[in-house]
Design a protein around this motif. Structure first.
Motif, PDB file in Angstrom:
ATOM      1  N   GLU A   1      36.655  46.401  29.306  1.00  0.00           N
ATOM      2  CA  GLU A   1      36.329  45.053  29.766  1.00  0.00           C
ATOM      3  C   GLU A   1      36.309  44.068  28.597  1.00  0.00           C
ATOM      4  N   ILE A   2      35.829  44.522  27.455  1.00  0.00           N
ATOM      5  CA  ILE A   2      35.818  43.670  26.262  1.00  0.00           C
ATOM      6  C   ILE A   2      37.252  43.332  25.841  1.00  0.00           C
ATOM      7  N   ILE A   3      38.124  44.335  25.870  1.00  0.00           N
ATOM      8  CA  ILE A   3      39.531  44.096  25.527  1.00  0.00           C
ATOM      9  C   ILE A   3      40.127  43.038  26.450  1.00  0.00           C
ATOM     10  N   THR A   4      39.881  43.183  27.744  1.00  0.00           N
ATOM     11  CA  THR A   4      40.409  42.240  28.725  1.00  0.00           C
ATOM     12  C   THR A   4      39.900  40.823  28.461  1.00  0.00           C
ATOM     13  N   LYS A   5      38.619  40.702  28.152  1.00  0.00           N
ATOM     14  CA  LYS A   5      38.043  39.388  27.870  1.00  0.00           C
ATOM     15  C   LYS A   5      38.691  38.775  26.626  1.00  0.00           C
ATOM     16  N   ILE A   6      38.837  39.569  25.571  1.00  0.00           N
ATOM     17  CA  ILE A   6      39.423  39.062  24.327  1.00  0.00           C
ATOM     18  C   ILE A   6      40.867  38.624  24.556  1.00  0.00           C
ATOM     19  N   ARG A   7      41.605  39.419  25.340  1.00  0.00           N
ATOM     20  CA  ARG A   7      43.013  39.106  25.571  1.00  0.00           C
ATOM     21  C   ARG A   7      43.204  37.832  26.394  1.00  0.00           C
ATOM     22  N   SER A   8      42.162  37.358  27.046  1.00  0.00           N
ATOM     23  CA  SER A   8      42.285  36.118  27.812  1.00  0.00           C
ATOM     24  C   SER A   8      42.370  34.900  26.907  1.00  0.00           C
ATOM     25  N   TRP A   9      42.009  35.064  25.617  1.00  0.00           N
ATOM     26  CA  TRP A   9      42.059  33.918  24.711  1.00  0.00           C
ATOM     27  C   TRP A   9      42.535  34.246  23.302  1.00  0.00           C
ATOM     28  N   SER A  10      42.842  35.512  23.020  1.00  0.00           N
ATOM     29  CA  SER A  10      43.263  35.860  21.653  1.00  0.00           C
ATOM     30  C   SER A  10      44.206  37.052  21.662  1.00  0.00           C
ATOM     31  N   ASP A  11      45.133  37.078  20.692  1.00  0.00           N
ATOM     32  CA  ASP A  11      46.016  38.232  20.516  1.00  0.00           C
ATOM     33  C   ASP A  11      45.663  39.011  19.252  1.00  0.00           C
ATOM     34  N   VAL A  12      44.415  38.890  18.776  1.00  0.00           N
ATOM     35  CA  VAL A  12      43.965  39.612  17.592  1.00  0.00           C
ATOM     36  C   VAL A  12      44.190  41.120  17.785  1.00  0.00           C
ATOM     37  N   PRO A  13      44.733  41.818  16.789  1.00  0.00           N
ATOM     38  CA  PRO A  13      44.950  43.258  16.925  1.00  0.00           C
ATOM     39  C   PRO A  13      43.645  44.009  17.174  1.00  0.00           C
ATOM     40  N   ILE A  14      43.672  44.937  18.132  1.00  0.00           N
ATOM     41  CA  ILE A  14      42.500  45.732  18.483  1.00  0.00           C
ATOM     42  C   ILE A  14      42.843  47.209  18.334  1.00  0.00           C
ATOM     43  N   ILE A  15      42.101  47.891  17.462  1.00  0.00           N
ATOM     44  CA  ILE A  15      42.246  49.334  17.290  1.00  0.00           C
ATOM     45  C   ILE A  15      41.057  49.995  17.960  1.00  0.00           C
ATOM     46  N   VAL A  16      41.307  50.780  18.995  1.00  0.00           N
ATOM     47  CA  VAL A  16      40.239  51.487  19.694  1.00  0.00           C
ATOM     48  C   VAL A  16      39.921  52.780  18.950  1.00  0.00           C
ATOM     49  N   VAL A  17      38.631  53.042  18.735  1.00  0.00           N
ATOM     50  CA  VAL A  17      38.161  54.313  18.175  1.00  0.00           C
ATOM     51  C   VAL A  17      37.148  54.854  19.176  1.00  0.00           C
ATOM     52  N   SER A  18      37.522  55.883  19.921  1.00  0.00           N
ATOM     53  CA  SER A  18      36.688  56.314  21.039  1.00  0.00           C
ATOM     54  C   SER A  18      36.663  57.825  21.197  1.00  0.00           C
ATOM     55  N   ALA A  19      35.565  58.317  21.774  1.00  0.00           N
ATOM     56  CA  ALA A  19      35.451  59.742  22.087  1.00  0.00           C
ATOM     57  C   ALA A  19      36.215  60.094  23.354  1.00  0.00           C
ATOM     58  N   ARG A  20      36.656  59.083  24.107  1.00  0.00           N
ATOM     59  CA  ARG A  20      37.412  59.330  25.326  1.00  0.00           C
ATOM     60  C   ARG A  20      38.830  59.767  24.961  1.00  0.00           C
ATOM     61  N   SER A  21      39.146  61.018  25.255  1.00  0.00           N
ATOM     62  CA  SER A  21      40.427  61.576  24.813  1.00  0.00           C
ATOM     63  C   SER A  21      41.426  61.758  25.946  1.00  0.00           C
ATOM     64  N   ASP A  22      41.014  61.461  27.178  1.00  0.00           N
ATOM     65  CA  ASP A  22      41.908  61.628  28.314  1.00  0.00           C
ATOM     66  C   ASP A  22      43.029  60.586  28.264  1.00  0.00           C
ATOM     67  N   ASP A  23      44.225  61.008  28.651  1.00  0.00           N
ATOM     68  CA  ASP A  23      45.367  60.086  28.633  1.00  0.00           C
ATOM     69  C   ASP A  23      45.118  58.858  29.480  1.00  0.00           C
ATOM     70  N   LYS A  24      44.421  59.021  30.593  1.00  0.00           N
ATOM     71  CA  LYS A  24      44.138  57.886  31.475  1.00  0.00           C
ATOM     72  C   LYS A  24      43.309  56.825  30.753  1.00  0.00           C
ATOM     73  N   ASP A  25      42.329  57.268  29.951  1.00  0.00           N
ATOM     74  CA  ASP A  25      41.512  56.322  29.193  1.00  0.00           C
ATOM     75  C   ASP A  25      42.351  55.583  28.158  1.00  0.00           C
ATOM     76  N   LYS A  26      43.241  56.312  27.491  1.00  0.00           N
ATOM     77  CA  LYS A  26      44.114  55.684  26.500  1.00  0.00           C
ATOM     78  C   LYS A  26      45.017  54.650  27.169  1.00  0.00           C
ATOM     79  N   ILE A  27      45.590  55.032  28.295  1.00  0.00           N
ATOM     80  CA  ILE A  27      46.501  54.125  29.002  1.00  0.00           C
ATOM     81  C   ILE A  27      45.764  52.881  29.468  1.00  0.00           C
ATOM     82  N   ASN A  28      44.552  53.068  30.004  1.00  0.00           N
ATOM     83  CA  ASN A  28      43.770  51.911  30.469  1.00  0.00           C
ATOM     84  C   ASN A  28      43.491  50.939  29.320  1.00  0.00           C
TER      85      ASN A  28
END
Length: 238
Positions: free
Chosen positions: A64-91
């Protein structure tokens, strides 16, 4: 001292401290936040150059944070997460993240992802004052967007219109993982006959034309179950 400011959003104190210490040692300027609300406020006010974002925050989900940021900025976002499922990565990538690193991660890998992102920013900055934005050069690969031509080792190679679109899309996002869904929507919009399997077929034919060794791709990296990334060959990229 690196000129770029990095905003770290991480609720785990140990990981946050590890990332912050690493950035400080490497000469990066940085700011930190422990939850989504303070992160959004801090990002809006400080306008960082790069964001390192955990998805599992206590108050707002990272996607949700990514979506909010993308509504007004194209700043590069690197996700670092414990979620390892492909679905989470794709989302996360479909929402607008530029890269995805799974915990536990190595500091060397995080720094490598940062270097790729910094090079992308440097390339964008150098192009902002350049009149020659229609030429892409990466190693022995050259794309003339305006002419619709592709060259390998200074020899023109024939690409179908869809292959050229696919290669151009990856080149314009060099270093960034593009999901299957993103590529399909960008190239074929709502054309139903083109699905992930069709994309794999186009990718296979494209690789046969540009890769010296299709079993060990040099230019286009596959992220199994997620998508593809154009690799940066060297620092002469334009």
């Amino acid at each position: 001292m690196n000129n770029y400011t990095i905003f770290v959003v991480e609720d785990d104190r140990a990981i946050r401290s590890l990332i912050a210490t690493t950035l400080e040692i490497q000469g990066y300027k940085y700011e930190v936040a422990m939850n989504g609300k303070s992160a959004l406020m801090g990002i809006i006010s400080s306008k960082p150059d790069i964001i390192i974002l955990d998805l599992g925050l206590p108050d707002i989900d990272g996607v949700e944070i990514i979506t909010k940021i993308r509504s007004w900025s194209d700043v590069p976002i690197i996700v670092v997460s414990a979620r390892s499922d492909d679905k989470d990565k794709i989302n996360a990538l479909d929402a607008g993240a530029d890269d995805y690193l799974t915990k536990p991660f190595s500091i060397d890998e995080l720094l490598a992802r940062l270097r790729v992102t910094v090079r992308r920013l440097n390339n964008q900055n150098s192009h902002s004052n350049s009149s020659d934005k229609n030429i892409f050069i990466n190693g022995d690969l050259k794309i003339d967007y305006a002419a619709g031509c592709t060259y390998l080792n200074n020899t023109e190679i024939h690409l179908t219109p869809n292959e050229f679109k696919l290669l151009s899309l990856l080149a314009k996002n060099v270093g960034k993982v593009l999901t299957h869904n993103y590529i399909l929507k960008e190239i074929w919009t709502n054309a139903l006959p083109y699905d992930t399997q069709s994309l794999r077929v186009f990718m296979a034919t494209l690789r046969k034309k540009i890769e010296p060794d299709t079993s060990n791709p040099k230019y286009i990296q596959t992220h199994i179950g997620v998508g593809y990334r154009m690799l940066k060959i060297d620092d002469t990229i334009k």
